[in-house]
Scaffold this active site. Structure first.
Site, PDB file in Angstrom:
ATOM      1  N   GLU A   1       2.369  -3.880   5.560  1.00  0.00           N
ATOM      2  CA  GLU A   1       1.342  -3.497   4.572  1.00  0.00           C
ATOM      3  C   GLU A   1       1.488  -3.932   3.332  1.00  0.00           C
ATOM      4  OE1 GLU A   1       3.973  -2.304   4.864  1.00  0.00           O
ATOM      5  OE2 GLU A   1       4.255  -0.534   3.552  1.00  0.00           O
TER       6      GLU A   1
ATOM      7  N   ILE B   1       0.602  -1.194  -0.016  1.00  0.00           N
ATOM      8  CA  ILE B   1       0.044  -0.065  -0.174  1.00  0.00           C
ATOM      9  C   ILE B   1       0.914   1.159   0.272  1.00  0.00           C
ATOM     10  CG2 ILE B   1      -1.834   1.243   1.226  1.00  0.00           C
ATOM     11  CD1 ILE B   1      -2.456  -1.568   2.491  1.00  0.00           C
TER      12      ILE B   1
HETATM   13  N1  LIG Z   1      -1.757   0.380  11.223  1.00  0.00           N
HETATM   14  C1  LIG Z   1      -0.533  -0.616  10.883  1.00  0.00           C
HETATM   15  N2  LIG Z   1       0.546  -0.068  10.437  1.00  0.00           N
HETATM   16  C2  LIG Z   1       1.270  -0.983  10.061  1.00  0.00           C
HETATM   17  C3  LIG Z   1       1.336  -2.369  10.199  1.00  0.00           C
HETATM   18  N3  LIG Z   1       2.555  -3.045   9.462  1.00  0.00           N
HETATM   19  C4  LIG Z   1       3.235  -1.818   9.237  1.00  0.00           C
HETATM   20  N4  LIG Z   1       2.587  -0.759   9.353  1.00  0.00           N
HETATM   21  C5  LIG Z   1       2.846   0.613   8.994  1.00  0.00           C
HETATM   22  O1  LIG Z   1       3.224   0.606   7.493  1.00  0.00           O
HETATM   23  C6  LIG Z   1       4.211   1.612   7.301  1.00  0.00           C
HETATM   24  C7  LIG Z   1       5.065   1.428   6.283  1.00  0.00           C
HETATM   25  O2  LIG Z   1       5.916   2.571   6.106  1.00  0.00           O
HETATM   26  P1  LIG Z   1       6.959   2.515   4.865  1.00  0.00           P
HETATM   27  O3  LIG Z   1       7.364   1.043   4.699  1.00  0.00           O
HETATM   28  O4  LIG Z   1       7.999   3.379   5.483  1.00  0.00           O
HETATM   29  O5  LIG Z   1       6.444   3.170   3.587  1.00  0.00           O
HETATM   30  P2  LIG Z   1       5.171   3.680   3.107  1.00  0.00           P
HETATM   31  O6  LIG Z   1       4.770   4.749   4.131  1.00  0.00           O
HETATM   32  O7  LIG Z   1       3.997   2.505   3.008  1.00  0.00           O
HETATM   33  O8  LIG Z   1       5.450   4.299   1.677  1.00  0.00           O
HETATM   34  P3  LIG Z   1       5.946   3.472   0.637  1.00  0.00           P
HETATM   35  O9  LIG Z   1       7.121   3.932   0.285  1.00  0.00           O
HETATM   36  O10 LIG Z   1       4.749   3.834  -0.358  1.00  0.00           O
HETATM   37  O11 LIG Z   1       5.886   1.837   0.862  1.00  0.00           O
HETATM   38  C8  LIG Z   1       4.993   1.760   8.793  1.00  0.00           C
HETATM   39  O12 LIG Z   1       4.590   3.051   9.171  1.00  0.00           O
HETATM   40  C9  LIG Z   1       4.423   0.932   9.743  1.00  0.00           C
HETATM   41  O13 LIG Z   1       4.292   1.237  10.792  1.00  0.00           O
HETATM   42  C10 LIG Z   1       0.217  -3.044  10.791  1.00  0.00           C
HETATM   43  O14 LIG Z   1      -0.101  -4.059  10.893  1.00  0.00           O
HETATM   44  N5  LIG Z   1      -0.750  -1.878  11.174  1.00  0.00           N
END
Ligand SMILES: Nc1nc2c(ncn2[C@@H]2O[C@H](COP(=O)(O)OP(=O)(O)OP(=O)(O)O)[C@@H](O)[C@H]2O)c(=O)[nH]1
Length: 714
Positions: free
Chosen positions: A638, A596
């Site tokens: 995600e 996502i």
């Molecule tokens: N609410 C929630 N957040 C999650 C979960 N797993 C991962 N995240 C969050 O997803 C986010 C992933 O961020 P990044 O990998 O930096 O990248 P991004 O914001 O998706 O942006 P991109 O570069 O587009 O991938 C982090 O803030 C994680 O905390 C979950 O199970 N629940």
């Protein structure tokens, strides 16, 4: 119809004849009963079958008749039972109100009011069964005819002068002499001889005819009443008259019975044997404490099975036997060795005894059993008794047999059965061995609840007649006897002495023990079955629970908690399974990773919880947009992976494009639209999980790098 009417008429007339007439007592008679309800009566103790004793109880035709009179009148009878002269004198001295069994005699009239006779005793002529045809008294001309001394018809018989009358003091002697052929015929009253025949099992005499003489009536039995008690006499007479013919017949049937012809059972003896019988009284010894086989009663008389056998021998041989009394079985064995007696009716053949005795073939075969205290377990075989003290009667043939056969047994010789059983009871002996019949016989009166029959041993007691070795003639005679004793006769003697009470006491005890054991066993079975069934049900339930729990655990182990999609582990399994299918290039599987875009912003702007719900909503979009054959799972954070089995990259690309659009267009409540980037790859031969995932991940990276919200194929 006519037949029915005749039958009914017949039944009516018959019942009128047999119905008891009502007792019509006058006021005075009723008053007498009220004032004198108890009447004293003299009766005889040995006037079989009219008034005598069975096991201490006065019984007989007259007793039952008095009961009937009591029922009709309400009178009670106070019985003075004594010999005839005593009660007759008491009656004459007015010490008792009335007397039974009295015959009418003119000279008795001054002191007696006679009722009508309640029984007329016929006098019968009996002959030996080989007498031939009997054609009236003329058949007795010149024959020896036995009669009782001073019997009331003697004079008339003497006047006939045709027969050779022999006089006797007792019925017993008279009958015996006919049985043994000393006389050709006898005359006796019917009930008395019937009783003797039944008692002694005589079977070689028969009924010839009733004795009918011009001036002799049957012996009449009446009640005699004191002359002053005329009301009592009229009450009794009315009572007797009111008794129906049927009631009297029932009493006669019960007490007097019908005379039967007794078939003979004779033995052909040769001249030497006949001479032996005529010149010898055979002396015999018994075991004085071996009941029910043999023993002495309180009066020192020989009783038991062997006493019946001796009677049978007497009958079959017309020989006389005489008991030589001994203290115990040992002494009997000594006596026969010392020629103080000629034979033993019940002896077991042993090599030791064969040195001085000859044996007929055996005619009784009885099991041997083991008696122990009740708390001892049941015994299956004699060797169960090894090392324990076991009692057997001193001198018993089995002492030697068992010692020879089972040297490890500790056999203790006891004086007699009582000594043996007492020692078991007191714990001095562990067990006592004897016949089932003897032990059962003693168990009837003693040891009930203290001792039990714990088992049977394989050896049986085989009994023969034992005869002194030097008396070969007697052996020959007795072997003929043994050959001629019918099974029926054995059975009669056996059942007479192995009493029903014993059968009930011992067998029922055993039967009850077995029944109880079976009931307990069944109850335990049912109880255990129920318990096991219950346990099984619980177990099944538990298994089911475990299975469900396992399923749940499995499910939990393979699914992602938040989105309920497959988890990473399951996804890897599925990828491996696809790899293992061994796809060809043109028919492969594809794998896509989606991430996502800028998901961090959701968390940051709306909180982690809202981020979670966005993940759940995207998961459901994925599920709804894919084919039933595709798999989707959360790979982490995600990121999601989709597996497309048996699919071309072109087809999959279209599907993913559709998914991408759906996500992009999806309205998340309260937040802006979200997009996702996809890396897509197809399986290549030789790929591992890591390789295929890595290729897709690289494509995803490219998609992100090149602006997001797009699908990149690698
Ligand atoms: N609410 C929630 N957040 C999650 C979960 N797993 C991962 N995240 C969050 O997803 C986010 C992933 O961020 P990044 O990998 O930096 O990248 P991004 O914001 O998706 O942006 P991109 O570069 O587009 O991938 C982090 O803030 C994680 O905390 C979950 O199970 N629940």
């Amino acid at each position: 119809m006519k037949k029915i009417l005749i039958t009914l008429l017949f039944l009516f007339l018959y019942s009128v004849g047999s119905i008891a007439k009502p007792l019509d007592l006058t006021k005075e008679e009723k008053g007498f009963i009220k004032d004198n309800p108890v009447v004293s009566i003299g009766m005889m103790p040995d006037f079989t079958p009219f008034s005598y004793y069975i096991e201490g109880e006065p019984v007989g035709f007259e007793h039952d008749l008095l009961n009937l009179i009591s029922q009709k009148t309400g009178l009670k009878f106070e019985k003075h039972i004594d010999k005839w002269t005593t009660i007759y004198n008491s009656f004459k001295n007015k010490e008792i109100d009335m007397i039974s069994s009295i015959s009418y005699k003119k000279y008795r009239e001054p002191f007696t009011i006679f009722t009508s006779p309640y029984y007329n005793i016929p006098i019968m002529i009996f002959v030996k069964d080989n007498f031939g045809e009997y054609n009236g008294l003329k058949s007795l001309t010149g024959k020896k005819v036995g009669v009782l001394k001073d019997v009331f018809y003697i004079k008339e018989l003497e006047d006939l002068g045709s027969m050779n009358l022999i006089f006797y003091d007792s019925y017993d002697e008279l009958t015996k002499d006919l049985v043994f052929g000393k006389i050709d015929a006898l005359m006796q009253n019917l009930p008395n001889i019937n009783h003797l025949i039944k008692k002694n099992l005589y079977n070689n005499i028969k009924l010839a005819s009733e004795l009918v003489l011009p001036n002799t009536n049957r012996e009449d039995l009446r009640f005699g009443i004191q002359p002053e008690k005329s009301l009592l006499s009229s009450i009794l007479q009315k009572s007797l008259t009111s008794i129906s013919k049927r009631e009297i017949e029932e009493l006669s049937d019960k007490w007097i019975g019908s005379i039967k012809e007794y078939p003979g059972g004779h033995i052909d003896l040769n001249d030497a044997e006949k001479a032996y019988i005529n010149t010898h009284t055979i002396q015999y010894c018994i075991n004085p404490s071996g009941l029910p086989f043999e023993g002495l009663n309180e009066d020192g008389e020989h009783v038991g099975m062997s006493s019946d056998y001796y009677r049978l021998f007497e009958q079959m041989l017309s020989a006389k036997f005489e008991l030589v009394k001994t203290k115990n079985w040992n002494q009997s064995v000594e006596f026969i060795q010392q020629k103080k007696c000629d034979m033993l009716a019940l002896g077991m053949e042993t090599p030791e005894r064969k040195k001085y005795l000859n044996f007929t073939s055996h005619y009784l075969d009885v099991p041997l059993v083991v008696a122990t205290r009740v708390d001892v377990p049941f015994i299956n075989q004699i060797l169960d008794l090894e090392g324990e003290k076991i009692g057997i009667i001193k001198g018993d043939a089995f002492v030697k047999i068992l010692r020879g056969k089972y040297p490890s047994l500790k056999i203790v010789e006891v004086d007699d059965i009582y000594d043996g059983l007492d020692q078991v009871k007191n714990g001095q002996l562990f067990a006592y061995i004897d016949t089932l019949a003897s032990i059962g016989y003693e168990f009837q009166s003693k040891y009930f609840g203290e001792l039990k029959i714990a088992g049977k041993i394989s050896e049986n007691l085989r009994l023969s007649i034992a005869v002194r070795k030097d008396d070969v003639t007697l052996l020959g005679i007795l072997q003929k006897v043994v050959n001629n004793i019918t099974n029926e006769r054995h059975r009669k003697i056996f059942t007479k002495w192995i009493p029903i009470k014993y059968e009930q006491d011992v067998n029922y005890k055993i039967v009850w023990q077995i029944v109880l054991a079976i009931v307990i066993f069944l109850a335990l079975m049912i109880y255990w079955n129920r318990k096991i069934t219950k346990a099984n049900t619980l177990l099944k339930q538990a298994q089911k629970d475990i299975e469900e729990k396992n399923k749940e655990l499995n499910r939990l182990a393979l699914t992602d908690n938040l989105t309920t999609l497959f988890n990473r582990r399951k996804l890897e399994e599925l990828i491996q399974a696809e790899i293992d299918k061994g796809y060809h290039v043109d028919n492969s599987f594809c794998l896509s990773i989606l991430d996502i875009d800028h998901f961090k912003e959701v968390n940051d702007k709306y909180g982690h919880q809202r981020g979670d719900s966005v993940l759940v909503e995207i998961a459901s979009v994925l599920k709804d947009s894919l084919r039933i054959t595709d798999y989707v799972g959360r790979y982490g954070g995600e990121e999601f992976i989709i597996i497309f089995p048996e699919s071309s990259i072109e087809d999959v690309k279209l599907i993913i494009e559709g998914v991408r659009l759906k996500i992009a267009q999806y309205d998340f409540e309260g937040i802006e639209h979200k997009t996702a980037s996809f890396g897509l790859t197809a399986f290549k031969a030789g790929d591992t999980i890591e390789a295929v995932v890595k290729r897709a991940d690289n494509a995803l990276y490219e998609a992100k790098e090149s602006g997001r919200n797009r699908v990149v194929v690698n």
